[in-house]
Enzyme design. Structure first.
Site, PDB file in Angstrom:
ATOM      1  N   ARG A 182       0.831  -1.221   0.000  1.00 17.47           N
ATOM      2  CA  ARG A 182       0.000   0.000   0.000  1.00 17.47           C
ATOM      3  C   ARG A 182       0.862   1.265   0.000  1.00 17.47           C
ATOM      4  O   ARG A 182       0.536   2.259   0.657  1.00 17.47           O
ATOM      5  CB  ARG A 182      -0.926   0.053   1.223  1.00 17.47           C
ATOM      6  N   SER A 233     -10.716   0.020   4.178  1.00 19.88           N
ATOM      7  CA  SER A 233      -9.968  -0.042   5.442  1.00 19.88           C
ATOM      8  C   SER A 233      -9.401   1.325   5.782  1.00 19.88           C
ATOM      9  O   SER A 233      -8.753   1.963   4.958  1.00 19.88           O
ATOM     10  CB  SER A 233      -8.812  -1.036   5.319  1.00 19.88           C
ATOM     11  N   GLU A 310      -4.647   4.606   6.332  1.00 21.30           N
ATOM     12  CA  GLU A 310      -4.582   4.317   4.893  1.00 21.30           C
ATOM     13  C   GLU A 310      -5.417   5.360   4.143  1.00 21.30           C
ATOM     14  O   GLU A 310      -5.023   5.830   3.076  1.00 21.30           O
ATOM     15  CB  GLU A 310      -5.130   2.905   4.629  1.00 21.30           C
TER      16      GLU A 310
HETATM   17  C1  LIG Z   1     -15.478  -0.722  -0.057  1.00 23.35           C
HETATM   18  C2  LIG Z   1     -14.021  -0.447  -0.340  1.00 23.35           C
HETATM   19  C3  LIG Z   1     -13.121  -1.495  -0.407  1.00 23.35           C
HETATM   20  C4  LIG Z   1     -11.758  -1.256  -0.661  1.00 23.35           C
HETATM   21  N1  LIG Z   1     -10.921  -2.324  -0.736  1.00 23.35           N
HETATM   22  C5  LIG Z   1      -9.615  -2.125  -1.043  1.00 23.35           C
HETATM   23  C6  LIG Z   1      -8.715  -3.232  -1.185  1.00 23.35           C
HETATM   24  O1  LIG Z   1      -9.082  -4.385  -1.035  1.00 23.35           O
HETATM   25  N2  LIG Z   1      -7.419  -2.959  -1.484  1.00 23.35           N
HETATM   26  C7  LIG Z   1      -6.960  -1.687  -1.660  1.00 23.35           C
HETATM   27  O2  LIG Z   1      -5.771  -1.496  -1.942  1.00 23.35           O
HETATM   28  N3  LIG Z   1      -7.786  -0.626  -1.536  1.00 23.35           N
HETATM   29  C8  LIG Z   1      -9.096  -0.811  -1.239  1.00 23.35           C
HETATM   30  N4  LIG Z   1      -9.944   0.258  -1.110  1.00 23.35           N
HETATM   31  C9  LIG Z   1      -9.401   1.618  -1.199  1.00 23.35           C
HETATM   32  C10 LIG Z   1      -9.482   2.217  -2.629  1.00 23.35           C
HETATM   33  O3  LIG Z   1     -10.485   1.601  -3.365  1.00 23.35           O
HETATM   34  C11 LIG Z   1      -8.172   2.087  -3.386  1.00 23.35           C
HETATM   35  O4  LIG Z   1      -7.113   2.612  -2.650  1.00 23.35           O
HETATM   36  C12 LIG Z   1      -8.252   2.806  -4.753  1.00 23.35           C
HETATM   37  O5  LIG Z   1      -7.221   2.303  -5.553  1.00 23.35           O
HETATM   38  C13 LIG Z   1      -8.126   4.320  -4.623  1.00 23.35           C
HETATM   39  O6  LIG Z   1      -8.319   4.889  -5.891  1.00 23.35           O
HETATM   40  P1  LIG Z   1      -9.154   6.240  -6.100  1.00 23.35           P
HETATM   41  O7  LIG Z   1      -9.104   6.561  -7.545  1.00 23.35           O
HETATM   42  O8  LIG Z   1     -10.505   6.129  -5.503  1.00 23.35           O
HETATM   43  O9  LIG Z   1      -8.258   7.257  -5.281  1.00 23.35           O
HETATM   44  P2  LIG Z   1      -8.744   8.579  -4.516  1.00 23.35           P
HETATM   45  O10 LIG Z   1      -9.465   8.174  -3.261  1.00 23.35           O
HETATM   46  O11 LIG Z   1      -9.446   9.495  -5.428  1.00 23.35           O
HETATM   47  O12 LIG Z   1      -7.334   9.202  -4.129  1.00 23.35           O
HETATM   48  C14 LIG Z   1      -6.446   8.546  -3.258  1.00 23.35           C
HETATM   49  C15 LIG Z   1      -5.095   9.275  -3.291  1.00 23.35           C
HETATM   50  O13 LIG Z   1      -4.521   9.144  -4.593  1.00 23.35           O
HETATM   51  C16 LIG Z   1      -4.304  10.440  -5.187  1.00 23.35           C
HETATM   52  N5  LIG Z   1      -4.614  10.280  -6.618  1.00 23.35           N
HETATM   53  C17 LIG Z   1      -5.740   9.790  -7.168  1.00 23.35           C
HETATM   54  N6  LIG Z   1      -5.603   9.724  -8.510  1.00 23.35           N
HETATM   55  C18 LIG Z   1      -4.365  10.202  -8.806  1.00 23.35           C
HETATM   56  C19 LIG Z   1      -3.626  10.391 -10.021  1.00 23.35           C
HETATM   57  N7  LIG Z   1      -4.120  10.087 -11.224  1.00 23.35           N
HETATM   58  N8  LIG Z   1      -2.391  10.919  -9.933  1.00 23.35           N
HETATM   59  C20 LIG Z   1      -1.853  11.272  -8.729  1.00 23.35           C
HETATM   60  N9  LIG Z   1      -2.505  11.117  -7.557  1.00 23.35           N
HETATM   61  C21 LIG Z   1      -3.744  10.574  -7.603  1.00 23.35           C
HETATM   62  C22 LIG Z   1      -5.248  11.382  -4.455  1.00 23.35           C
HETATM   63  O14 LIG Z   1      -4.732  12.707  -4.461  1.00 23.35           O
HETATM   64  C23 LIG Z   1      -5.208  10.785  -3.052  1.00 23.35           C
HETATM   65  O15 LIG Z   1      -4.024  11.202  -2.417  1.00 23.35           O
HETATM   66  C24 LIG Z   1     -11.303   0.057  -0.860  1.00 23.35           C
HETATM   67  C25 LIG Z   1     -12.222   1.124  -0.819  1.00 23.35           C
HETATM   68  C26 LIG Z   1     -13.572   0.871  -0.573  1.00 23.35           C
HETATM   69  C27 LIG Z   1     -14.524   2.020  -0.563  1.00 23.35           C
END
Ligand SMILES: Cc1cc2nc3c(=O)[nH]c(=O)nc-3n(C[C@H](O)[C@H](O)[C@H](O)COP(=O)(O)OP(=O)(O)OC[C@H]3O[C@@H](n4cnc5c(N)ncnc54)[C@H](O)[C@@H]3O)c2cc1C
Length: 318
Positions: A182, A233, A310
């Site tokens: 992570r 998480s 996280e």
């Molecule tokens: C129900 C649920 C289950 C989940 N299960 C998991 C799991 O099993 N494993 C896991 O790893 N995660 C899990 N997650 C967390 C999440 O889904 C992941 O971390 C996901 O990859 C985050 O992507 P996002 O586009 O939503 O990021 P965001 O929430 O939009 O952003 C997260 C961070 O990344 C940065 N960011 C986003 N896009 C970019 C980009 N293009 N360039 C630079 N910075 C950027 C943002 O500024 C922020 O700092 C879960 C979430 C939920 C709601």
């Protein structure tokens, strides 16, 4: 003390965006863009469609000294109730696409939704990325924190990451960056925008792939609060072993601290999976933040372990 964006700065920025025809939206509720469904109104979201627009936007930000934050699918962040001291940058257009450029080699835009994209890629008969079809959010956000589950991690499958840093597009292999559980250097340094990735997958047996997709979906459904608004998480699992030599999970520490089900305002430490905080309806960022602070404090008291968040705060909270 946070400082609001100055109206004249915003007006200048909008004039520049209009000049270069870069799409933007004013006064957008960020709650609808987050899986928590929490967050106040942003004065401006800028949504570039292609690399040339990104350069113009970043130039404007630099010239006008505009603070900004990158938003992806909003599934790993807690958005401030008052996100008015920065502009939101969100990839759109070209970055929402993916294509197979050679058999088994995929180019995937940073604004693609991971769940449908990796399900579709798997169902084309390519194996290895089935686990990614259960993770919400966008591909760019998944790269940033090396998203993973069920023994798989995104960056183990990636052959190239394209990103913009210091106004220049760069391409690197994962072996050329720092990453781990992570974690990537992008998460720490916050100076890059992930544009797209390339990934190479092996051809597989379609029946086995369907079984693997179903197995992962079933695992997810049985272990997570269903249809609840959350950001997954809240804490990383600590790198600590129990007396039997097994890794200790964050949820076990939260459970032992007696925090399962605790409510603050509209937010609750999930009774089903206590490393999740859920929005019961009408939760504010401050409610979730309060519960996460409470968890850190009580877990440290009961176990001596300091949990690491996280889910990131997006803007100032409280
Ligand atoms: C129900 C649920 C289950 C989940 N299960 C998991 C799991 O099993 N494993 C896991 O790893 N995660 C899990 N997650 C967390 C999440 O889904 C992941 O971390 C996901 O990859 C985050 O992507 P996002 O586009 O939503 O990021 P965001 O929430 O939009 O952003 C997260 C961070 O990344 C940065 N960011 C986003 N896009 C970019 C980009 N293009 N360039 C630079 N910075 C950027 C943002 O500024 C922020 O700092 C879960 C979430 C939920 C709601």
């Amino acid at each position: 003390m946070k400082s609001m964006l100055i109206e004249s700065q915003l007006q200048e920025l909008i004039r520049g965006l209009d000049k270069f025809s870069v799409p933007y939206r004013k006064d957008v509720s960020l709650a609808i863009l987050s899986s928590f469904k929490i967050g106040g109104v942003s004065p401006l979201i800028v949504e570039p469609n292609q690399d040339s627009e990104i350069f113009e936007v970043l130039n404007l930000f630099r010239q006008l000294d505009i603070p900004y934050r990158v938003l992806g699918g909003g599934s790993n962040i807690l958005i401030s109730d008052h996100p008015d001291d920065f502009v939101v940058f969100r990839l759109s257009g070209d970055y929402k696409n993916y294509e197979m450029i050679e058999p088994g080699i995929f180019e995937i835009g940073g604004a693609t939704n991971t769940t449908p994209v990796f399900r579709q890629i798997s169902q084309k008969g390519f194996t290895g990325a089935e686990f990614l079809s259960t993770i919400p959010g966008w591909t760019g956000g998944a790269v940033i924190q090396n998203a993973g589950c069920y023994g798989g991690e995104l960056l183990d499958l990636v052959s190239r990451i394209d990103f913009v840093r210091d106004g220049v597009i760069q391409s690197k292999k994962p072996s050329e960056i720092e990453y781990g559980y992570r974690f990537t250097e992008f998460l720490r340094d916050k100076d890059s925008i992930i544009l797209r990735i390339q990934m190479q997958l092996q051809a597989g047996n379609l029946i086995e792939i369907e079984e693997s997709l179903k197995d992962k979906r079933d695992k997810r459904n049985s272990s997570q609060p269903e249809n609840k608004k959350s950001a997954g998480s809240i804490f990383r699992n600590p790198k600590v072993l129990d007396e039997d030599g097994k890794p200790i999970k964050a949820w076990q520490l939260i459970d032992r601290a007696g925090l399962r089900g605790v409510i603050q305002g509209g937010a609750q430490i999930s009774p089903e999976h206590c490393n999740f905080i859920v929005n019961l309806g009408g939760a504010k960022a401050v409610d979730v933040h309060y519960l996460s602070e409470l968890i850190m404090e009580k877990v440290e008291k009961t176990s001596g372990i300091l949990l690491e968040r996280e889910v990131e705060n997006f803007g100032t909270i409280p």
